[in-house]
Design an enzyme around this catalytic site. Structure first.
Site, mmCIF file in Angstrom:
data_model
loop_
_atom_site.group_PDB
_atom_site.id
_atom_site.type_symbol
_atom_site.label_atom_id
_atom_site.label_comp_id
_atom_site.label_asym_id
_atom_site.label_seq_id
_atom_site.Cartn_x
_atom_site.Cartn_y
_atom_site.Cartn_z
ATOM 1 N N LYS A 70 0.859 -1.188 0.000
ATOM 2 C CA LYS A 70 0.000 0.000 0.000
ATOM 3 C C LYS A 70 0.892 1.234 0.000
ATOM 4 O O LYS A 70 1.933 1.256 0.676
ATOM 5 C CB LYS A 70 -0.869 -0.045 1.263
ATOM 6 N N SER A 113 -9.610 1.056 3.094
ATOM 7 C CA SER A 113 -8.833 1.938 2.248
ATOM 8 C C SER A 113 -7.701 1.247 1.504
ATOM 9 O O SER A 113 -7.157 1.812 0.559
ATOM 10 C CB SER A 113 -8.239 3.056 3.103
ATOM 11 N N SER A 142 -9.664 -1.396 7.331
ATOM 12 C CA SER A 142 -9.156 -1.252 5.962
ATOM 13 C C SER A 142 -8.347 -2.400 5.394
ATOM 14 O O SER A 142 -7.945 -2.330 4.234
ATOM 15 C CB SER A 142 -8.328 0.021 5.847
HETATM 16 N N1 GLN Z 1 -13.185 3.121 6.598
HETATM 17 C C1 GLN Z 1 -12.607 3.612 7.814
HETATM 18 C C2 GLN Z 1 -12.273 5.070 7.674
HETATM 19 O O1 GLN Z 1 -12.583 5.622 6.679
HETATM 20 C C3 GLN Z 1 -11.374 2.819 8.150
HETATM 21 C C4 GLN Z 1 -10.203 3.180 7.344
HETATM 22 C C5 GLN Z 1 -8.999 2.412 7.690
HETATM 23 O O2 GLN Z 1 -9.063 1.365 8.359
HETATM 24 N N2 GLN Z 1 -7.866 2.947 7.307
HETATM 25 O O3 GLN Z 1 -11.722 5.683 8.537
#
Ligand code: GLN
Length: 486
Positions: A79, A154, A178
């Site tokens: 990532k 994400s 995420s």
């Molecule tokens: N979807 C969650 C957010 O938008 C988690 C994101 C993540 O785990 N980085 O914060």
């Protein structure tokens, strides 16, 4: 390379026997990326030359009978949130579009020392804020199972890379779900270890008390391998856990006989897609048939998880993202009247809408007069959530639940931020408590979209979690299934 992607453990067995070569495998993955990634959109940067150089070095080690680790030669994607020395690291944001870090994140360094072949950097929601990868500042990523749908987020690029056969394994970060959520949407394994188990040094921060480094893999053996080479104490991360790292693979055997599995009532409420519920309940039945005992448990504060997270995470983000000021890193929009004007213009141009929304939410929640009402209150709820998990784990060894309330949705389907936030209702609690949790494939919807079973364990009890997930995977037909893309 055969079109069926192979697991890391199968690859390294083939390398050891001389039945496959790290260079040929790296070339095959790079060719597949070249042929298919235009459609998937998993990668932001492909580090072709460095990957081939690493593969050649790996090949020489196998020839000398001295691979560095069981992942030596494995093609891995990262990532774009992990700092990579000399390689552009954008965090999915225009504000870091041209940022080239001078150092490697600790986990990147450990992967290199284990002989991994790093193929490149993958797309993500900007600063890891999102559940669909649609908030990337650069491109859309498509779910390899259905290109009209999101891969989750994400860490959507890393999940799509593995599901699409564009990498044998990958890493993402899980702050509120995420890694587990995109793993569920893409039909692969996503393993979030205990908070502090893998160093965060060199990881671009979103919400420091919630950020976890976590691998994606085709199966649990690979997840255990990737965890094993990256976990462990790091003096450069003050929250790194000092506990020794067990041999995770050696502890996969043994099955679930005698394990007590708790099924939290609150994870099966309104909003759960009936198809997801059916698959997850069937998976729990499999665990029972394999010898686990299953009982209902209650985690009453689950309904406050999302609200609490959306105070704590934006609060920490607003503070972490203050460093992007046009001076220290990345983008600077010149021509302002003075310093404040330059900073404002830079942040206005460099951050996307979701990031700005989080910064505003967080700044508000931390303001004088509101701090106690919001941030202080959220921290108290976080403690309650942790206590409920502790009470549950006094009775059971693991919790079993859905990873997500539904299957992968279409691009643009969740334009309302609150609808997007609700996707993490089942993943956020393990993030807030720092407990290890895995999403493992447990079936498909009628429309052919993958469904994930989530297992949550006690702090630092990754071995039990991996063992149960492995037993489940061995007993069911979902392991390592990938879509036809070519
Ligand atoms: N979807 C969650 C957010 O938008 C988690 C994101 C993540 O785990 N980085 O914060």
């Amino acid at each position: 390379m055969a079109d069926t992607p192979r697991t890391i453990h199968e690859l390294s067995a083939a390398f050891t026997k001389g039945a496959a070569s790290p260079v040929a495998v790296a070339e095959a993955y790079l060719a597949r990326i070249g042929a298919l990634d235009e459609r998937v959109g998993a990668f932001l940067t492909v580090t072709r030359d460095a990957a081939l150089a690493a593969a050649r070095a790996s090949e020489a080690r196998y020839r000398a009978g001295a691979p560095l680790s069981p992942i030596d030669g494995a093609p891995i994607a990262l990532k774009d949130v992990f700092c990579t020395a000399g390689v552009r690291t954008t965090c999915g944001s225009k504000i870091l579009e041209h940022f080239v870090p001078p150092y490697d994140a600790t986990m990147v360094d450990r992967l290199r020392r284990a002989g991994a072949v790093i193929l490149g950097k993958t797309n993500m929601d900007e600063f890891a804020m999102g559940s669909s990868t649609e908030h990337s500042g650069f491109q859309l990523t498509r779910n390899p199972w259905d290109l009209t749908r999101v891969p989750g987020g994400s860490s959507g690029g890393s999940a799509a890379a593995v599901a699409g056969g564009l990498a044998a394994g990958s890493f993402g970060t899980d702050t509120g779900g995420s890694v587990r959520q995109p793993a569920a949407f893409c039909g692969i394994v996503g393993f979030k270890p205990t908070y502090g188990r893998i160093s965060r040094y060199g990881l671009i921060a979103f919400a420091s008390s919630l950020d976890h480094v976590a691998p994606f893999a085709l199966d649990i053996v690979d997840a255990a391998l990737l965890l094993g080479v990256t976990a462990g104490h790091d003096p450069l991360d003050a929250t790194s856990v000092a506990a020794p790292v067990p041999d995770y693979v050696a502890r996969l055997a043994g099955g679930v006989s005698g394990l007590r599995i708790g099924v939290p009532d609150e994870y099966f409420g309104t909003g759960l897609d009936p198809e997801v519920e059916r698959s997850v309940r069937a998976a729990i039945d499999v665990l029972r048939d394999l010898g686990a005992t299953v009982e209902r448990v209650s985690l009453p504060s689950t309904e406050y998880g999302v609200a609490t997270y959306y105070i704590v995470a934006p609060a920490e983000a607003s503070s972490n993202l203050a460093r992007y000021d046009g001076v220290k890193y990345g983008l600077r929009v010149p021509g302002g009247r003075d310093l404040i004007d330059m900073v404002s213009r830079t942040r206005a141009a460099g951050f996307g809408a979701e990031v700005k929304r989080r910064i505003m939410l967080g700044t508000y929640a931390l303001s004088t007069g509101y701090y106690d009402a919001y941030y202080g209150q959220a921290q108290k709820v976080r403690t309650l959530v942790r206590r409920e998990f502790e009470a549950a784990f006094a009775r059971v060894d693991l919790l079993a639940a859905p990873t997500t309330p539904g299957v992968a949705f279409k691009h643009g389907e969740k334009a309302d931020p609150l609808a997007m936030y609700m996707n993490d209702v089942y993943t956020i609690p393990a993030s807030m408590t720092g407990l290890p949790a895995v999403s493992v494939p447990c079936g498909f919807s009628a429309s052919g979209l993958p469904i994930g079973l989530q297992l949550i364990g006690r702090a630092l009890d990754e071995p039990t979690l991996l063992r149960a997930a492995h037993a489940y995977e061995q007993a069911t037909p979902w392991r390592g299934r990938v879509p036809e893309l070519a």
